[in-house]
Design an enzyme around this catalytic site. Structure first.
Site, PDB file in Angstrom:
ATOM      1  N   HIS A 181     -62.495  92.810  16.847  1.00 34.98           N
ATOM      2  CA  HIS A 181     -62.440  91.604  17.688  1.00 34.98           C
ATOM      3  C   HIS A 181     -62.329  90.311  16.864  1.00 34.98           C
ATOM      4  CE1 HIS A 181     -63.460  94.482  20.643  1.00 34.98           C
ATOM      5  NE2 HIS A 181     -64.772  94.417  20.537  1.00 34.98           N
ATOM      6  N   ARG A 202     -64.638 116.673  32.316  1.00 35.10           N
ATOM      7  CA  ARG A 202     -65.129 118.051  32.262  1.00 35.10           C
ATOM      8  C   ARG A 202     -65.867 118.449  33.552  1.00 35.10           C
ATOM      9  NH1 ARG A 202     -68.292 118.968  26.924  1.00 35.10           N
ATOM     10  NH2 ARG A 202     -69.105 117.061  27.813  1.00 35.10           N
ATOM     11  N   LYS A 215     -61.226 101.696  21.236  1.00 35.47           N
ATOM     12  CA  LYS A 215     -61.904 101.605  19.960  1.00 35.47           C
ATOM     13  C   LYS A 215     -63.157 102.475  20.001  1.00 35.47           C
ATOM     14  CE  LYS A 215     -64.977  98.281  18.891  1.00 35.47           C
ATOM     15  NZ  LYS A 215     -66.271  97.997  19.472  1.00 35.47           N
ATOM     16  N   LYS A 258     -58.772  88.834  26.849  1.00 41.76           N
ATOM     17  CA  LYS A 258     -59.549  87.712  27.401  1.00 41.76           C
ATOM     18  C   LYS A 258     -58.622  86.515  27.573  1.00 41.76           C
ATOM     19  CE  LYS A 258     -63.982  89.090  25.431  1.00 41.76           C
ATOM     20  NZ  LYS A 258     -64.957  89.226  26.504  1.00 41.76           N
TER      21      LYS A 258
HETATM   22  C1  BG6 Z   1     -67.587  95.917  22.167  1.00 39.74           C
HETATM   23  C2  BG6 Z   1     -68.675  96.241  21.196  1.00 39.74           C
HETATM   24  O1  BG6 Z   1     -66.346  96.266  21.630  1.00 39.74           O
HETATM   25  O2  BG6 Z   1     -67.610  94.520  22.458  1.00 39.74           O
HETATM   26  C3  BG6 Z   1     -70.018  95.826  21.757  1.00 39.74           C
HETATM   27  O3  BG6 Z   1     -68.682  97.633  20.921  1.00 39.74           O
HETATM   28  C4  BG6 Z   1     -69.998  94.380  22.173  1.00 39.74           C
HETATM   29  O4  BG6 Z   1     -71.056  96.056  20.808  1.00 39.74           O
HETATM   30  C5  BG6 Z   1     -68.808  94.074  23.066  1.00 39.74           C
HETATM   31  O5  BG6 Z   1     -71.206  94.105  22.882  1.00 39.74           O
HETATM   32  C6  BG6 Z   1     -68.676  92.592  23.313  1.00 39.74           C
HETATM   33  O6  BG6 Z   1     -67.698  92.357  24.289  1.00 39.74           O
HETATM   34  P1  BG6 Z   1     -67.787  91.113  25.290  1.00 39.74           P
HETATM   35  O7  BG6 Z   1     -66.536  91.202  26.090  1.00 39.74           O
HETATM   36  O8  BG6 Z   1     -69.027  91.314  26.094  1.00 39.74           O
HETATM   37  O9  BG6 Z   1     -67.864  89.893  24.423  1.00 39.74           O
END
Ligand code: BG6
Length: 484
Positions: A240, A51, A148, A182
């Protein structure tokens, strides 16, 4: 190890929400690193759309600052930065109106892959999809990338899927779960299906139980508005952790191909039993050691949202019936550690009699930090004194085993964006998978909301609430200690 950077064809990537946190912290620095590594072809363009009334030059300044802040000094090469900034253009856009759309369409080079990354709140997904369609941009080479949270429950995920499906085919929709990008998460599949050693034992007959831990040290300060409406179940478990569980529990897909892998994951989600209320522990961090409490972080005196969750899940399938999966995740814990630990059963009979040192075999897959695998085996304690047993780890850190390049692997976002450009959906969630995952979490959340359960308090820097320990103790098991 030889580095293999596979170049891609010239593409146009549009980032909606180009000035936002995800774009400047993850997406753009990640793209720069791919460029630095030589993966982005010269003619590729990256177009920011948001925006703010910026022009190309002012957005480039913003991206330069983002690179300075988010890329390690060893990769900050002035010539590479200049080359990367040269690819960038900016279009001010009104996601809910008409402004900017013609301009955007005019910038896209016909015939190339056009990827549109929706790095915006879910409330705008439908608007963006509809306008891309209305302005003729959803042609055969067009893909959309959706972040997400994908819905808040099953009904909203279904509605979102229907909105996107009105304008795009499923093969054009890339739903991101960055855990799938990952390196070690992909390694889970390599370990399982690239070796003969583990797969014959990978079932309820030989596996006693599985623990999946995603522990974080950070709190929710700064994103309290979003987090307090989600909690750990929606923020981490539904996506996740569910994906990790699927990769461990799924049957071997016939090929490492998008629908083959996603079909198998979907079967796991559908085979999950409903979680019993007594098999779940929710926690909320207190204040301590100079850190604010969860309630202070979200600025709400009586929030019932959980920042920690531990639960026991069962997969009702031939392979897994009887082997529990224990999941736990939380904020403000002792250490940032993500790992999967598979504990095997004891040998049916010990020829050595009762032995202190004999322990169950355990395979630990460390996702972060210090990615690697560790296999705990029992051996004879060296030296005289009879047959005394001791447990030793066969420990492999990928960085040590594969050399410095193993430390230089692309981060999850880099990998996934390149997969979008290549048109590979294997590491993206399909619409039915997301809906099935919500169908599993919805009743659990509804049950505690109906009861008005208050999460158990826990100290920052701890391993979570005491009750989470009980979840394992009462089954005669214990959590692995989360160590720094
Ligand atoms: C995100 C969540 O999807 O993943 C966060 O919204 C979280 O709350 C994060 O901290 C963790 O990701 P990573 O890659 O740091 O383990």
């Amino acid at each position: 190890m030889v580095s293999r950077v596979i170049p891609v064809d010239p593409f146009d990537l549009v980032i909606f929400g180009a000035t936002g946190d995800l774009a400047t912290r993850k997406i753009l620095p990640g793209l720069y690193r791919r460029d630095w590594a030589g993966q982005i072809p010269e003619q590729a363009q990256i177009i920011g759309a948001a925006r703010s009334p910026l022009d190309d030059a002012s957005w480039r300044d913003m991206v330069r600052a983002a690179i300075e802040e988010n890329v390690t000094p060893d990769k900050r090469d002035p010539a590479a930065i200049a080359r990367f900034l040269d690819r960038l253009g900016y279009v001010p856009i009104d996601a809910r109106g008409t402004g900017g759309w013609e301009d955007l369409a005019a910038r896209l080079v016909p015939g190339r892959v056009h990827a549109h990354y929706f790095s915006v709140g879910p409330g705008l997904f439908g608007d963006l999809a509809q306008r891309l369609h209305a302005h003729g941009m959803n042609d055969a080479t067009c893909r959309i990338v959706v972040e997400k949270p994908f819905g808040h429950d099953r009904a909203s995920a279904q509605a979102l899927n229907a909105t996107l499906a009105a304008h795009f085919d499923e093969h054009q929709i890339y739903r991101i779960d960055h855990y799938l990008g990952k390196e070690t998460v992909q390694n889970l599949m390599a370990i399982r299906f690239g070796n003969m050693l583990f797969e014959p034992l990978w079932n309820a007959q030989y596996v006693d139980h599985i623990q999946i831990t995603v522990a974080e040290t950070v709190g929710v300060a700064g994103r309290g508005g979003y987090y307090d409406k989600s909690g750990a179940m929606r923020d981490m478990v539904q996506n996740h952790m569910m994906q990790l569980l699927c990769l461990i529990a799924m049957e071997p897909p016939y090929a490492f191909e998008p629908d083959a892998v996603r079909d198998e994951k979907l079967k796991v989600i559908r085979a999950l039993d409903p979680v019993r209320p007594g098999d779940i522990v929710r926690g909320q961090y207190d204040a301590a050691n100079g850190h604010a409490s969860y309630l202070e972080d979200v600025e709400s005196a009586n929030s019932l949202t959980e920042s920690f969750i531990a639960l026991k899940a069962h997969v009702s399938s031939w392979r897994w019936k009887g082997t529990p999966f224990y999941l736990r995740t939380g904020k403000r814990l002792r250490t940032r550690t993500s790992e999967i630990a598979i504990t095997f059963k004891d040998p049916p009979h010990s020829i050595f009699g009762e032995q202190e040192g004999q322990r169950s075999n355990m395979l630990v897959i460390r996702l972060q930090p210090n990615e690697g695998i560790k296999l705990k085996v029992t051996i004879k304690e060296p030296g005289p004194g009879g047959m005394r047993l001791v447990e030793v780890p066969l420990d492999m850190s990928f960085a040590e085993a594969l050399g410095p390049e193993a430390e230089d692997i692309p981060d999850a976002y880099e990998r996934l964006i390149m997969d979008v450009i290549r048109g590979n959906q294997t590491l993206f969630m399909r619409g039915d998978e997301v809906e099935a995952a919500w169908a599993w979490t919805d009743p659990v959340i509804a049950a505690w909301e109906a009861r008005g359960d208050r999460p158990h308090p826990y100290d920052p820097g701890s391993s979570g609430p005491e009750d989470a320990l009980m979840l394992m103790h009462r089954d005669g098991r214990r959590w692995r200690e989360v160590k720094p």
